[in-house]
Motif scaffolding. Structure first.
Motif, PDB file in Angstrom:
ATOM      1  N   THR A   1       5.150  -2.121   3.192  1.00 33.50           N
ATOM      2  CA  THR A   1       4.876  -3.472   2.994  1.00 33.50           C
ATOM      3  C   THR A   1       3.584  -3.875   3.903  1.00 33.50           C
ATOM      4  O   THR A   1       3.291  -3.244   4.866  1.00 33.50           O
ATOM      5  CB  THR A   1       5.942  -4.158   3.397  1.00 33.50           C
ATOM      6  N   GLN A   2       2.994  -5.253   3.607  1.00 30.40           N
ATOM      7  CA  GLN A   2       2.070  -5.474   4.174  1.00 30.40           C
ATOM      8  C   GLN A   2       1.891  -5.509   5.686  1.00 30.40           C
ATOM      9  O   GLN A   2       2.978  -6.090   6.292  1.00 30.40           O
ATOM     10  CB  GLN A   2       1.348  -7.202   3.743  1.00 30.40           C
ATOM     11  N   GLY A   3       1.021  -5.151   6.379  1.00 34.92           N
ATOM     12  CA  GLY A   3       0.964  -4.920   7.876  1.00 34.92           C
ATOM     13  C   GLY A   3       1.821  -3.614   8.555  1.00 34.92           C
ATOM     14  O   GLY A   3       1.720  -3.613   9.589  1.00 34.92           O
ATOM     15  N   THR A   4       2.386  -2.848   7.637  1.00 40.67           N
ATOM     16  CA  THR A   4       2.786  -1.725   8.258  1.00 40.67           C
ATOM     17  C   THR A   4       2.012  -0.549   8.156  1.00 40.67           C
ATOM     18  O   THR A   4       1.327  -0.097   7.421  1.00 40.67           O
ATOM     19  CB  THR A   4       4.216  -1.103   7.071  1.00 40.67           C
ATOM     20  N   GLY A  58      -2.813  -1.988  -2.679  1.00 37.43           N
ATOM     21  CA  GLY A  58      -3.117  -0.793  -3.735  1.00 37.43           C
ATOM     22  C   GLY A  58      -3.621   0.323  -3.227  1.00 37.43           C
ATOM     23  O   GLY A  58      -3.820   1.151  -3.913  1.00 37.43           O
ATOM     24  N   ASP A  59      -3.985   0.502  -1.694  1.00 35.76           N
ATOM     25  CA  ASP A  59      -4.582   1.470  -1.292  1.00 35.76           C
ATOM     26  C   ASP A  59      -3.380   2.646  -1.349  1.00 35.76           C
ATOM     27  O   ASP A  59      -2.436   2.234  -1.114  1.00 35.76           O
ATOM     28  CB  ASP A  59      -4.818   1.097   0.142  1.00 35.76           C
ATOM     29  N   SER A 103       1.017  -1.106  -0.116  1.00 36.30           N
ATOM     30  CA  SER A 103      -0.147  -0.157  -0.003  1.00 36.30           C
ATOM     31  C   SER A 103       0.837   1.269   0.013  1.00 36.30           C
ATOM     32  O   SER A 103       2.314   1.131   0.141  1.00 36.30           O
ATOM     33  CB  SER A 103      -0.866  -0.026   1.044  1.00 36.30           C
ATOM     34  N   TYR A 104       0.160   2.487  -0.013  1.00 35.61           N
ATOM     35  CA  TYR A 104       0.962   3.605  -0.560  1.00 35.61           C
ATOM     36  C   TYR A 104       0.703   4.801   0.482  1.00 35.61           C
ATOM     37  O   TYR A 104      -0.517   5.014   0.689  1.00 35.61           O
ATOM     38  CB  TYR A 104       1.282   3.924  -1.963  1.00 35.61           C
ATOM     39  N   LEU A 105       1.738   5.802   0.665  1.00 37.57           N
ATOM     40  CA  LEU A 105       1.311   6.948   1.639  1.00 37.57           C
ATOM     41  C   LEU A 105       2.207   8.187   1.210  1.00 37.57           C
ATOM     42  O   LEU A 105       3.288   7.833   1.030  1.00 37.57           O
ATOM     43  CB  LEU A 105       1.762   6.254   3.075  1.00 37.57           C
ATOM     44  N   ARG A 106       1.602   9.140   1.220  1.00 33.27           N
ATOM     45  CA  ARG A 106       2.278  10.368   0.926  1.00 33.27           C
ATOM     46  C   ARG A 106       1.708  11.574   1.789  1.00 33.27           C
ATOM     47  O   ARG A 106       0.427  11.392   2.520  1.00 33.27           O
ATOM     48  CB  ARG A 106       2.322  10.659  -0.326  1.00 33.27           C
ATOM     49  N   VAL A 107       2.335  12.527   1.626  1.00 34.52           N
ATOM     50  CA  VAL A 107       2.156  13.906   2.506  1.00 34.52           C
ATOM     51  C   VAL A 107       1.995  15.041   1.795  1.00 34.52           C
ATOM     52  O   VAL A 107       3.095  15.426   1.103  1.00 34.52           O
ATOM     53  CB  VAL A 107       2.928  13.886   3.725  1.00 34.52           C
TER      54      VAL A 107
END
Length: 239
Positions: free
Chosen positions: A85-88, A113-114, A48-52
């Protein structure tokens, strides 16, 4: 003689088929190499993905979980997507402190994919954050992809071409996102909350396959439209 010729014909056919199979395998490997060289190493399929996004008027130091490095974000700047990664948990730290509103749902289950976009704002009480969860995917590989994120409460945002031009997004609800494919064009866009429009934002030159995000921030009485290319922090930087 006839049977011998037939036998030779069959043997030749087998040889041709085997040779064709080897050539096809070689072409397939070459094509795979071309794809790898074009796109580079890819994140895990279950990532999954994260940005600020810094939607404030002052610089801020942010640290994201995942692959993106800690950094100072100027006003209006956006990080690349950090790969989780999965679970982070999708956690964000701002100026060395974990924000409760930024991380309130960080432990919630994310799906492969989130893509989580966190917008930071600042007032007399300090830093605040809002989150919108979408998907990291291309709408159409033959066109450019535009994504719209509305972080302005009390505003059903409209995004269109400046000067009463065509509408690009007719309505993006507060706290929601939308996406569409467009032909690469040169244009200036504005975001609107009701009759109030933002300053015009020039789109950069986009090619087929490119992905670009538009962010509506500020408040309904004074919306702000900003944008950034979508980019992955992958592969992770070597320590």
């Amino acid at each position: 003689m006839k049977r011998n010729r037939l036998g030779k014909s069959k043997l030749a056919g087998v040889t041709v088929v085997a040779t064709a199979a080897l050539l096809s395998a070689g072409v397939a490997y070459a094509a795979a190499d071309d794809v790898a060289s074009l796109y580079g190493p890819q994140p895990p399929a279950d990532a999954s993905y994260l940005r600020v996004l810094n939607a404030s008027s002052q610089a801020v130091r942010v640290a994201l979980a995942g692959s993106e490095s800690p950094q100072t974000l100027a006003p209006g700047a956006v990080t690349r997507f950090s790969v989780l990664t999965q679970g982070t948990p999708a956690r964000v730290t701002v100026d060395g402190k974990a924000l409760a509103d930024a991380n309130a749902t960080a432990n919630a289950t994310t799906h492969a994919g989130d893509a989580v976009t966190v917008a930071l704002s600042h007032d007399a009480k300090g830093w605040h954050a809002a989150r919108i969860v979408g998907r990291y995917e291309r709408v159409d590989g033959l066109k450019a992809t535009l994504r719209a994120f509305n972080f302005t409460s009390g505003c059903n945002a409209k995004i269109g071409v400046d000067g009463n031009g065509p509408t690009v997004f007719a309505q993006v609800a507060a706290g929601a996102q939308d996406a569409r494919a467009i032909n690469p064009v040169s244009a200036k866009l504005v975001g609107q909350c009701g009759a109030v429009a933002s300053a015009a934002l020039p789109l950069p030159a986009l090619a087929a396959g490119d992905s670009y995000s538009l962010f509506v921030t500020g408040d309904a009485a004074k919306p702000v439209l900003s944008g950034a290319r979508d980019a992955l922090a992958w592969p992770p930087a070597a320590n």
